[in-house]
Design an enzyme around this catalytic site. Structure first.
Site: not given
Length: 216
Positions: A102, A207-209
């Protein structure tokens, strides 16, 4: 009323001379924001974080939205070619290190965009998960850029009421039970109780960041 508030804010940012860009995942719940922007300021560039692993249906839907809303959608890619996104055993990072996957495919490309614009518009909502519930309408994203979350106080009902009111299209995989759609290897069908459980199933990752690393 909520759409009108977004229109007013966008106009105010434009009047202040702020350069803006939008990122979108092109899921069904992303479409109201793109529709609002297309009606008021279609010149704002819309970016697709093209990881190389997106659902084919998502890419086709983005093209449909581009034509229907008359907005330009630009692809932004990782600086690391997809063929090189493998660990020492030859496995793609999405299997062995999804956080790093990600980061190189979403966080790093967005960081490059933040260097070029004043305001990053994205459609996160407070009701999507615990992290997003803590977010504010405006937050710092970097040294010189700001995040703007125009949909933060929208509910799922608000989203679908807007879609019905304006006759907007839905992601083609909606009908098959895909209510939260990301990259193909990390997405599965979700329950109606928690659409976000469809992402990174079986992992603690939520979350992907983009909404953890790129927030000051």
């Amino acid at each position: 009323m909520k759409a009108a508030k977004i229109l007013e804010t966008l106009e105010a940012l434009k009047t202040e001379g702020k350069s803006m860009f939008v990122t979108s995942s092109f899921q069904t719940h992303s479409i109201p924001l793109l529709h609002i922007i297309s009606r008021s300021q279609p010149h704002i560039p819309v970016y697709c974080l093209n990881t190389g692993f997106l659902m084919p249906e998502t890419l086709a839907f983005a093209k449909q939205i581009s034509r229907q809303f008359e907005i330009e959608i630009l692809n932004v890619f990782s600086s690391i070619p997809k063929i090189q996104q493998r660990d020492a055993n030859g496995n793609f990072f999405f299997t062995s290190n999804p956080d790093y996957c990600c980061h190189i495919n979403k966080v790093e490309p967005t960081s490059r965009l933040l260097d070029r614009y004043d305001v990053w518009i994205n459609g996160i909502r407070a009701d999507q998960n615990a992290n997003r519930k803590t977010m504010k309408e405006f937050q710092l994203a970097g040294e010189h850029s700001m995040r703007y979350h125009p949909m933060l106080d929208w509910s799922n009902k608000d989203v679908y009421d807007y879609i019905r009111e304006h006759g907007l299209p839905r992601h083609p995989l909606d009908k098959d039970g895909y209510l939260s759609i990301g990259c193909e290897p990390c997405t599965r069908k979700a329950s109606l109780d928690d659409p976000r459980e469809a992402r990174w199933f079986g992992l603690s990752k939520t979350e992907c960041g983009l909404h953890t690393e790129l927030v000051k």
